[in-house]
Every structure is written in structure tokens, then in C-alpha cells.
Scaffold this motif. Structure first.
Motif: not given
Ligand SMILES: [Fe+2]
Ligand SMILES: [Fe+2]
Length: 179
Positions: A19, A52, A55, A99, A129, A132
Motif C-alpha cells: 500500500e 493509499e 490503507h 493490488n 478495491q 478503486e
Molecule cells: Fe490501497
């Protein structure tokens, strides 16, 4: 007392680093966009860099909550500069998909180990995710609209302005209601 397995501790630490690496990617691409006269896109990318980092921190806290040991490790170098905005966005999407696959590994291991606490924790990231990937796909759709029509440069200018105030959250199917 340590409540996660050694293997899970290792995987979570690697994800924490991952991350942080994601943040570096957004930082590098943001700087590239700013240098290439796309301040709106840069603002969007810098904003996402912050997501990020959050995270990364969330995983750090979870490892500590479960009595594990946090290992802050070296990051890989950020990727080379993209050739244009379209290339930049495609690279970002690929990073997000990669990711997502790493998150899946955590959830899979948690399932195999019947570590329901980490399974539950991992679900937050699974949902994140989805958001994202949806978010970046949406930006790519807008970029494609802006860059393929007549008067492309003007549209690209508007696209850049639009991204300066774009949300970092995407609305996904799970959020939708008919009300
Ligand atoms: Fe992330
Ligand atoms: Fe991300």
C-alpha cells in the motif's frame, strides 16, 4: 498475545508495504501530471496517494491490534513516467488490479486458517478495491470521451479541471438503492 499466524503476519506486512508502494505510484504520476500541465489530474492523484497511505496505516494498526510485529521495509522504486494521460491511467488501473489480487491472497489465507478476524478485516479491503477499480475505470471512461472527440485539447482541458474536484470514492452496486 499474538492472534495471527506467522504466515498471516508476513502477508499483512507485505501488504502494508504494498500500500505504501501504491502511494509512491500515485505520488510519482501526480508529479508527472503536474510537470506536464495537468494540475487537476495531479490533484486527483495526490489525493489518492493519501488514500493509499491510509490503507497502509490501517494494516499497520491491525497487525498491532492482533499482537503481531510490524516490519517497515524498503519500497520498490516508482514506475517510469507514463507517455501520456491515457497511459498513466492504464498503468494505475493495472496497479489497482494487481493490488486487488494481493488482497485476495490475504482473504484466502484467512479462510484457509479459519482466521475470521482477518477474514472480516480483509472484507473492508475487498470492498475498497471494488471501489478503486470502479473509480479509475470511471476516470478512464471520461478521459476516452474527452480525448477522442473533435476539439480534443479543449475537452482534455475540461477533463483536467473536472478531476481537480473529483471524489476519491466511487459509488458501487453495493451502495445503490432505488430510493
Ligand atoms: Fe490501497
Ligand atoms: Fe488503491
Amino acid at each position: 498475545m499474538k492472534r495471527i499466524s506467522d504466515q498471516m503476519e508476513d502477508l499483512l506486512n507485505r501488504q502494508m508495504t504494498r500500500e505504501a508502494y501504491q502511494a509512491q505510484v500515485y505520488l510519482a504520476y501526480g508529479a508527472w501530471a503536474e510537470a506536464n500541465s495537468f494540475p487537476g489530474i495531479a490533484t486527483f492523484l495526490y489525493g489518492h496517494m493519501q488514500e493509499e497511505r491510509e490503507h497502509m496505516f490501517k494494516i499497520l494498526k491491525y497487525i498491532l491490534d492482533r499482537g503481531g510485529e510490524v516490519k517497515v521495509e524498503a519500497l520498490n522504486a516508482a514506475p517510469a513516467c507514463p507517455t501520456n494521460i491515457g497511459d498513466c491511467l492504464q498503468h494505475i488501473l493495472q496497479h489497482e488490479i494487481e493490488n486487488s489480487k494481493q488482497i485476495d491472497k490475504i482473504v484466502r489465507l484467512a479462510h484457509d486458517e479459519s482466521d475470521w478476524a482477518t477474514f472480516n478485516f480483509g472484507q473492508w479491503f475487498v470492498q475498497e478495491q471494488i471501489e478503486e477499480e470502479t473509480l479509475i475505470n470511471g476516470v478512464i471512461d471520461k478521459y476516452n470521451l474527452a480525448s477522442t472527440q473533435i476539439g480534443g485539447n479543449h475537452n482534455l482541458y475540461e477533463f483536467d479541471k473536472d478531476l481537480a474536484s473529483a471524489s476519491q470514492e466511487a459509488t458501487t452496486a453495493r451502495d445503490e438503492t432505488l430510493e
